[in-house]
Design a protein around this motif. Structure first.
Motif, PDB file in Angstrom:
ATOM      1  N   GLU A   1      45.513  83.814  40.741  1.00 15.02           N
ATOM      2  CA  GLU A   1      45.890  84.304  41.895  1.00 15.02           C
ATOM      3  C   GLU A   1      45.301  85.894  41.477  1.00 15.02           C
ATOM      4  O   GLU A   1      45.407  86.475  40.480  1.00 15.02           O
ATOM      5  CB  GLU A   1      47.324  84.500  42.097  1.00 15.02           C
TER       6      GLU A   1
ATOM      7  N   GLU B   1      42.819  79.896  48.991  1.00 16.97           N
ATOM      8  CA  GLU B   1      43.756  79.960  50.161  1.00 16.97           C
ATOM      9  C   GLU B   1      44.322  81.548  50.043  1.00 16.97           C
ATOM     10  O   GLU B   1      44.601  82.008  48.931  1.00 16.97           O
ATOM     11  CB  GLU B   1      44.961  79.147  49.971  1.00 16.97           C
TER      12      GLU B   1
ATOM     13  N   ASP C   1      50.017  82.666  52.629  1.00 10.63           N
ATOM     14  CA  ASP C   1      50.830  81.346  52.823  1.00 10.63           C
ATOM     15  C   ASP C   1      49.904  80.147  52.601  1.00 10.63           C
ATOM     16  O   ASP C   1      50.336  79.192  51.982  1.00 10.63           O
ATOM     17  CB  ASP C   1      51.600  81.153  53.853  1.00 10.63           C
TER      18      ASP C   1
ATOM     19  N   PHE D   1      47.660  76.833  52.498  1.00 10.39           N
ATOM     20  CA  PHE D   1      48.184  75.652  53.030  1.00 10.39           C
ATOM     21  C   PHE D   1      49.379  75.470  53.398  1.00 10.39           C
ATOM     22  O   PHE D   1      49.818  74.469  54.162  1.00 10.39           O
ATOM     23  CB  PHE D   1      47.570  74.605  51.866  1.00 10.39           C
ATOM     24  N   LYS D   2      50.259  76.144  52.593  1.00  8.46           N
ATOM     25  CA  LYS D   2      51.727  76.048  53.158  1.00  8.46           C
ATOM     26  C   LYS D   2      52.027  76.539  54.749  1.00  8.46           C
ATOM     27  O   LYS D   2      52.916  75.945  55.376  1.00  8.46           O
ATOM     28  CB  LYS D   2      52.797  76.764  52.255  1.00  8.46           C
ATOM     29  N   ALA D   3      51.181  77.196  55.171  1.00 14.31           N
ATOM     30  CA  ALA D   3      51.116  77.717  56.493  1.00 14.31           C
ATOM     31  C   ALA D   3      50.953  76.636  57.594  1.00 14.31           C
ATOM     32  O   ALA D   3      51.866  76.675  58.451  1.00 14.31           O
ATOM     33  CB  ALA D   3      50.148  78.874  56.713  1.00 14.31           C
TER      34      ALA D   3
ATOM     35  N   ALA E   1      52.829  73.707  57.565  1.00 14.00           N
ATOM     36  CA  ALA E   1      53.987  73.145  57.445  1.00 14.00           C
ATOM     37  C   ALA E   1      55.056  74.199  57.806  1.00 14.00           C
ATOM     38  O   ALA E   1      56.270  73.906  57.991  1.00 14.00           O
ATOM     39  CB  ALA E   1      54.576  72.633  56.374  1.00 14.00           C
ATOM     40  N   MET E   2      54.679  75.362  58.067  1.00  8.49           N
ATOM     41  CA  MET E   2      55.496  76.340  58.550  1.00  8.49           C
ATOM     42  C   MET E   2      55.597  76.604  60.159  1.00  8.49           C
ATOM     43  O   MET E   2      54.769  76.232  60.820  1.00  8.49           O
ATOM     44  CB  MET E   2      55.419  77.784  58.077  1.00  8.49           C
TER      45      MET E   2
ATOM     46  N   GLU F   1      58.157  81.629  60.746  1.00 16.84           N
ATOM     47  CA  GLU F   1      58.262  81.739  59.233  1.00 16.84           C
ATOM     48  C   GLU F   1      57.034  82.355  58.826  1.00 16.84           C
ATOM     49  O   GLU F   1      57.098  83.329  57.915  1.00 16.84           O
ATOM     50  CB  GLU F   1      58.429  80.461  58.664  1.00 16.84           C
ATOM     51  N   HIS F   2      56.036  82.165  59.442  1.00 21.06           N
ATOM     52  CA  HIS F   2      54.640  82.512  59.043  1.00 21.06           C
ATOM     53  C   HIS F   2      54.289  83.929  59.536  1.00 21.06           C
ATOM     54  O   HIS F   2      53.752  84.667  58.692  1.00 21.06           O
ATOM     55  CB  HIS F   2      53.803  81.578  59.213  1.00 21.06           C
TER      56      HIS F   2
ATOM     57  N   GLY G   1      52.355  87.062  54.949  1.00 22.88           N
ATOM     58  CA  GLY G   1      52.087  85.622  54.834  1.00 22.88           C
ATOM     59  C   GLY G   1      50.580  85.324  55.211  1.00 22.88           C
ATOM     60  O   GLY G   1      50.040  84.281  54.703  1.00 22.88           O
TER      61      GLY G   1
ATOM     62  N   ARG H   1      44.484  82.594  46.366  1.00 22.50           N
ATOM     63  CA  ARG H   1      44.756  81.809  45.154  1.00 22.50           C
ATOM     64  C   ARG H   1      43.541  80.832  45.039  1.00 22.50           C
ATOM     65  O   ARG H   1      43.073  80.537  46.035  1.00 22.50           O
ATOM     66  CB  ARG H   1      46.014  80.996  45.035  1.00 22.50           C
TER      67      ARG H   1
END
Length: 348
Positions: free
Chosen positions: A208, A244, A247, A249-251, A253-254, A258-259, A273, A290
């Protein structure tokens, strides 16, 4: 090509087992204080010798051969070179018949019609990250001189390993990097390294990187977005497989609620985010991203691959001196690439 940048142009040259490797930097502002001692700290962070790194130990002494006078940069192209001395070129003779899986041996031979230097991986070697680190030292000086941070002294570009061999850093885990044995690694990471060594295998890691408190307004829409420029430089590091921001790749699914990053009364994001940029332009929040680095390609463990000399599949057991986890030495390289990209944006 081996050059990146427009106003701050960085070119690297040399091969792993050649006489020397180096970097030429054009566009360095005149008047920056610079000596060979300024490179020492970051070079030591990349140095090998600790458990899990290659036993190839080089002097890594920088030699400034142009672009400075009486301790300051002149504005002319700045060149820094490093001599190679500890080479075992015979370890690489096997790879002409059996290119290493996951390495650049085969593609280099195909691209350059077998004219490439195969010793130590040639120009594709991680050895070439040493002049990158040198360029990063100069880039950090440019950023500090440009005072790109909000009402503070330049607090740096900071990278650290947050996951090794699939094992995340826990609450009990030191968040510091551990180059050249100077900092203790978490016990679980030590165990994973010991196991990989015993099995003749290798490990990857996630690094990171953060640039805190950078002013808004750097970067451009589309092609020269700050994320694009950083990613361009970071993907030049041998072994990088993914990057990335925020957020990441998690973004995917958000939900938007949230994002999204609410904006505070000072016009700065209240959370991050997005990882420090919107529309390709820095937002005033820290740049946070990261990087995933693959496990080292050169491993002792036998791998079934094609033997071009025999014309059949064969088992390759790679000799020589190689990192079990080259990511242990990579945080400072990620910092250098980030600083190089940002220095070019700041000078535009």
């Amino acid at each position: 090509m081996n050059t990146i940048g427009r106003k701050f142009r960085v070119s690297i040259f040399g091969e792993s087992h050649g006489e020397l490797i180096g970097v030429v930097m054009d566009g360095v502002p005149a008047g920056l204080e610079l000596s060979e001692q300024d490179f020492e700290q970051d070079i030591l962070r990349r140095k090998s010798g600790a458990k899990g790194t290659t036993p190839r130990i080089e002097n890594d002494k920088p030699m400034i051969v142009s672009g400075t006078y009486e301790g300051h940069t002149t504005g002319a192209p700045l060149t820094v070179v490093f001599r190679n001395s500890n080479v075992h070129s015979q370890d690489y003779a096997l790879f002409e018949a059996m290119p290493r899986p996951g390495h650049a041996d085969l593609v280099a031979a195909l691209k350059w019609d077998d004219c490439q230097d195969p010793r130590g991986g040639g120009h594709f070697s991680g050895r070439l990250t040493l002049p990158v680190v040198a360029a990063g030292v100069v880039a950090k000086k440019i950023l500090s001189d440009a005072t790109i941070l909000d009402d503070t002294a330049f607090s740096g570009v900071n990278a650290r390993i947050i996951e090794l061999g699939g094992c995340p850093a826990g609450a009990h885990t030191s968040t510091a990097e551990a180059p050249a044995g100077t900092t203790s690694l978490p016990a679980r990471w030590q165990e994973l390294i010991d196991k990989a060594i015993a099995e003749g295998d290798s490990l990857g890691a996630v690094i990171e990187c953060t640039v805190p408190d950078i002013e808004p307004g750097y970067g451009e829409p589309f092609w020269d977005s700050v994320e694009s420029q950083i990613a361009h430089a970071v993907f030049a590091i041998p072994g990088v497989r993914a990057i990335e921001f925020g957020d990441g790749f998690k973004a995917a699914a958000m939900k938007g609620s949230e994002h999204n990053d609410p904006i505070g009364p000072e016009g700065r994001p209240l959370k991050n985010g997005a990882g420090g940029a919107n529309g390709g332009i820095t937002s005033g929040a820290p740049i946070v991203f990261r990087v995933a680095l693959k496990p080292t390609s050169s491993i002792r463990k036998g791998q079934t691959t094609f033997n071009f000399e025999k014309g059949e599949m064969d088992v390759l057991e790679i000799p020589g001196r190689h990192d079990v986890c080259f990511a242990l030495r990579a945080p400072v390289v990620v910092e250098a690439m980030t600083a190089i990209a940002l220095a070019d944006l700041v000078l535009l």
